[in-house]
Design a protein around this motif. Structure first.
Motif, short mmCIF file in Angstrom:
data_model
loop_
_atom_site.label_atom_id
_atom_site.label_comp_id
_atom_site.label_asym_id
_atom_site.label_seq_id
_atom_site.Cartn_x
_atom_site.Cartn_y
_atom_site.Cartn_z
N SER A 25 -5.72 -34.85 -3.81
CA SER A 25 -5.68 -35.43 -5.14
C SER A 25 -6.76 -36.50 -5.26
N GLN A 52 -4.88 -31.86 -9.91
CA GLN A 52 -5.42 -32.57 -8.75
C GLN A 52 -5.87 -33.99 -9.06
N THR A 108 -8.08 -27.39 -3.45
CA THR A 108 -7.56 -27.98 -2.22
C THR A 108 -6.28 -28.73 -2.53
N SER A 109 -5.66 -29.27 -1.49
CA SER A 109 -4.44 -30.07 -1.68
C SER A 109 -4.76 -31.54 -1.84
N LYS A 163 -9.81 -32.67 5.05
CA LYS A 163 -8.64 -31.81 5.29
C LYS A 163 -8.25 -31.80 6.76
N THR A 177 -5.27 -36.80 2.09
CA THR A 177 -4.86 -36.05 0.90
C THR A 177 -5.17 -36.75 -0.42
#
Length: 344
Positions: free
Chosen positions: A77, A114, A74-75, A51, A56
């Motif tokens: 994928s 995700q 989390t963001s 992060k 990402t």
């Protein structure tokens, strides 16, 4: 990871070269999170490191619950791997088995939103031919299970191959798949076409150079090639472009156009062999990142960015094989970069 062998002809040699893919938008730069080591920080620390560096998209090689849970919310994928040894049971049982496997091993630990890819097996055609008959049936069963869950449009299924599934690849327009894999490539490409999924390839130009320096120059592998080759009125000055297009031509030769190519693994080691250094790793990975972010594309598919998963987040000190396989880490176990690679 594939250690590519020495071939005797230039035609065969070119099948060892790098492969890189493209996507229809600005191509994301992912990273592989291998964990074959005894000195790594916990997954939660790795997630914070990812992060903080703006990464990402991440490839995981299995469905370890603690690792998936650390990524949850989390963001980031994910591409999640289905280990080779699971394919016989998933291929020969009911769709309910595939549904249960997805629910208990993935979706109970992390939201489907995700998950970008599920990679069914890794380099089966090269390393584990025993599992070859189970590959496409497993993918079909998992696809139907995803359809049942309403997730088949957002989670794409594929499988990652060694670059040497190509036999003829020089020049790119002459490329073809190894006929030993012909029985599986047709059904596999049909599946990818029908489901809108990419062909995934693991590629290591480092090994192409070190195994065959008489045919592959270091500059060509590192995007510093000065010699240009013309094929079908297209100009090639680096291994990156030539190998992507070789796979595109090979698919077209089988009657499949428009299937994207994603590099599920690629990288350059910092130690353990000739030309393995932080300087060369930065040159190679830095060029891969820049080309992806700028949507450079290839001569045959210009302007389409190359989606790449760089190998590897950390060095893996328990990897087998030659010494350099332990030294692909972009970060040390302490979180300090091995070289100053910028991901964005």
């Amino acid at each position: 990871m594939e250690i590519q062998p020495l071939f005797l002809s230039l035609t065969s040699l070119f099948c060892l070269f790098v492969l890189f893919p493209h996507s229809t938008a600005a191509a994301p730069i992912g990273i592989c999170y291998g964990r074959v080591a005894n000195n790594l920080p916990p997954p939660s620390t790795a997630v914070n490191l990812l992060k903080s560096n703006g990464i990402t998209t991440v490839r995981l090689f299995n469905t370890d619950p603690d690792t998936l849970t650390s990524f949850s919310g989390t963001s980031i994928s994910l591409m999640i791997g289905v280990p080779n040894e699971l394919l016989p049971s998933l291929a020969t049982t009911t769709i309910d088995t595939s549904l249960q496997w997805l629910q208990s091993n993935i979706f109970s630990h992390i939201s489907p939103t995700q998950i970008k890819y599920i990679a069914v097996g890794n380099e089966i055609l090269l390393k584990d031919p025993f599992y070859k008959p189970y590959l496409v049936p497993t993918m079909n069963n998992l696809y139907i299970a995803l359809q049942t869950l309403g997730l088949s449009d957002t989670i794409k299924l594929s499988t990652s191959h060694a670059a040497s599934i190509l036999m003829n690849s020089y020049p790119p327009s002459a490329s073809s798949f190894d006929p030993n894999h012909q029985s599986i490539m047709g059904p596999l490409l049909q599946f990818l076409k029908d489901t809108g999924s990419p062909l995934m390839v693991n590629v290591y130009p480092f090994f192409s150079f070190t195994n065959n320096p008489q045919f592959v120059s270091l500059n060509y592998a590192l995007f510093r090639g000065r010699n240009r080759e013309i094929d079908q009125n297209l100009v090639y000055d680096n291994l990156f472009d030539a190998t992507i297009d070789a796979f595109v031509y090979a698919m077209e030769r089988e009657g499949f156009e428009g299937i994207p190519v994603v590099v599920a693994e690629t990288g350059w080691p910092t130690g353990g062999g000739e030309a393995a250094s932080g300087e060369n790793a930065l040159a190679y990975n830095g060029n891969v990142v820049r080309r992806a972010l700028n949507d450079v594309g290839t001569p045959k598919r210009p302007g389409l960015g190359v989606e790449v998963f760089l190998f590897d987040l950390f060095d893996e000190n328990e990897k087998g094989g030659v010494e350099c396989e332990k030294h692909f880490g972009i970060f040390g176990a302490d979180g300090v970069k091995a070289y100053d690679l910028n991901f964005n």
